[in-house]
Each structure stands twice: as C-alpha cells, then as structure tokens.
Design a protein around this motif. Sequence first.
Motif, mmCIF file in Angstrom:
data_model
loop_
_atom_site.group_PDB
_atom_site.id
_atom_site.type_symbol
_atom_site.label_atom_id
_atom_site.label_comp_id
_atom_site.label_asym_id
_atom_site.label_seq_id
_atom_site.Cartn_x
_atom_site.Cartn_y
_atom_site.Cartn_z
ATOM 1 N N SER A 195 0.818 -1.216 0.000
ATOM 2 C CA SER A 195 0.000 0.000 0.000
ATOM 3 C C SER A 195 0.851 1.264 0.000
ATOM 4 N N LEU A 196 2.177 1.113 0.063
ATOM 5 C CA LEU A 196 3.078 2.270 0.119
ATOM 6 C C LEU A 196 3.456 2.736 -1.282
ATOM 7 N N LEU A 197 3.380 4.031 -1.516
ATOM 8 C CA LEU A 197 3.783 4.619 -2.791
ATOM 9 C C LEU A 197 5.306 4.702 -2.839
ATOM 10 N N LEU A 198 5.895 4.192 -3.910
ATOM 11 C CA LEU A 198 7.344 4.262 -4.072
ATOM 12 C C LEU A 198 7.753 5.671 -4.482
ATOM 13 N N ASN A 199 8.793 6.163 -3.859
ATOM 14 C CA ASN A 199 9.315 7.478 -4.203
ATOM 15 C C ASN A 199 10.830 7.426 -4.103
ATOM 16 N N PRO A 200 11.550 7.341 -5.189
ATOM 17 C CA PRO A 200 11.073 7.445 -6.564
ATOM 18 C C PRO A 200 10.468 6.128 -7.031
ATOM 19 N N CYS A 201 9.563 6.228 -7.958
ATOM 20 C CA CYS A 201 8.881 5.062 -8.500
ATOM 21 C C CYS A 201 9.473 4.700 -9.855
ATOM 22 N N GLY A 202 9.106 3.529 -10.342
ATOM 23 C CA GLY A 202 9.511 3.123 -11.684
ATOM 24 C C GLY A 202 10.645 2.124 -11.706
ATOM 25 N N LEU A 203 10.817 1.516 -12.870
ATOM 26 C CA LEU A 203 11.841 0.492 -13.040
ATOM 27 C C LEU A 203 13.252 1.047 -12.948
ATOM 28 N N ILE A 204 13.498 2.227 -13.521
ATOM 29 C CA ILE A 204 14.843 2.795 -13.503
ATOM 30 C C ILE A 204 15.298 3.061 -12.076
ATOM 31 N N ALA A 205 14.449 3.723 -11.297
ATOM 32 C CA ALA A 205 14.816 4.086 -9.927
ATOM 33 C C ALA A 205 14.998 2.874 -9.034
ATOM 34 N N ASN A 206 14.390 1.773 -9.376
ATOM 35 C CA ASN A 206 14.460 0.587 -8.526
ATOM 36 C C ASN A 206 15.324 -0.519 -9.112
ATOM 37 N N SER A 207 16.231 -0.155 -10.010
ATOM 38 C CA SER A 207 17.209 -1.087 -10.571
ATOM 39 C C SER A 207 18.584 -0.682 -10.077
ATOM 40 N N PHE A 208 19.265 -1.592 -9.439
ATOM 41 C CA PHE A 208 20.641 -1.321 -9.042
ATOM 42 C C PHE A 208 21.405 -2.628 -8.972
ATOM 43 N N PHE A 209 22.690 -2.519 -9.105
ATOM 44 C CA PHE A 209 23.549 -3.690 -9.113
ATOM 45 C C PHE A 209 24.579 -3.546 -8.009
ATOM 46 N N THR A 210 24.853 -4.629 -7.358
ATOM 47 C CA THR A 210 25.861 -4.635 -6.295
ATOM 48 C C THR A 210 26.932 -5.659 -6.637
ATOM 49 N N ASP A 211 27.414 -5.591 -7.852
ATOM 50 C CA ASP A 211 28.420 -6.541 -8.302
ATOM 51 C C ASP A 211 29.763 -6.251 -7.642
ATOM 52 N N ILE A 212 30.399 -7.278 -7.157
ATOM 53 C CA ILE A 212 31.725 -7.176 -6.548
ATOM 54 C C ILE A 212 32.611 -8.208 -7.230
ATOM 55 N N PHE A 213 33.775 -7.774 -7.648
ATOM 56 C CA PHE A 213 34.712 -8.664 -8.304
ATOM 57 C C PHE A 213 35.987 -8.705 -7.487
ATOM 58 N N GLU A 214 36.502 -9.904 -7.264
ATOM 59 C CA GLU A 214 37.739 -10.071 -6.521
ATOM 60 C C GLU A 214 38.725 -10.853 -7.365
ATOM 61 N N LEU A 215 39.970 -10.460 -7.267
ATOM 62 C CA LEU A 215 41.049 -11.202 -7.911
ATOM 63 C C LEU A 215 41.866 -11.808 -6.790
ATOM 64 N N ASP A 216 41.892 -13.111 -6.715
ATOM 65 C CA ASP A 216 42.605 -13.815 -5.642
ATOM 66 C C ASP A 216 43.797 -14.511 -6.256
#
Length: 111
Positions: free
Chosen positions: A80-101
């Motif tokens: 029931s909560l309105l998203l702010n900001p709303c939409g696909l763009i605002a709610n797309s994010f990546f948390t990619d982490i790359f490690e070289l071992d």
Amino acid sequence: DEDADSFCSISSADEGRQCQITFEIDEDVEGPIYLYYEMSNYFQNHRRYYQSRSIYQLQGENMGSSDVELDCNPLYKNGSLLLNPCGLIANSFFTDIFELDSSASVPAGLA
C-alpha cells in the motif's frame, strides 16, 4: 559457459544469490586486466523500462498514487506504500563485486 549460466541465473527479485566463477590463467599477464560480462534478458533500452518513471516526482513534486501509476507502472507501489522514486529505472541497481585472488598461486619451485 553453460554451467555458470545455470548456477548464476536469478529467477526472482531479492533472491540474495551469490555467484562465484573460478578460472585459471596459465601464464603471466601484465595489467591492467579488464573484466567484461553479459547480462541476458535485461532490457535497459527497452521503451517500457525507459518510460517507467515520473519526471514530476523526480523534480520533487508531491505526487499521489493516481498521478504516478501510469508513468511508473509496473513499480509504483510496494503493497500500500507509494514508491518514491517510483519506476523500473529508480528501482534497478547492481551490487556486483569482483575479486582477484592470486593467493592460490604458488611460483614454480616454491612450496
């Protein structure tokens, strides 16, 4: 690699899955080393993705649910909560982490 594709695929939001791919390089490589990868079935240039936002909401206007529903569909509410900001763009994010071992590497002649 087909095994990596099936292991690393995500089928639902907030899955929390971690993916690890291990590969070996058999010869010395001078840097810099660049890593490129591909995401399939992700359409950031698709019209629906690009248009899923409210310009007025992003400009700070106080918007109601009926004001953003058409612009931000399909992501304008969380329950029931309105998203702010709303939409696909605002709610797309990546948390990619790359490690070289390189700790697993042992120079020839050393134990």
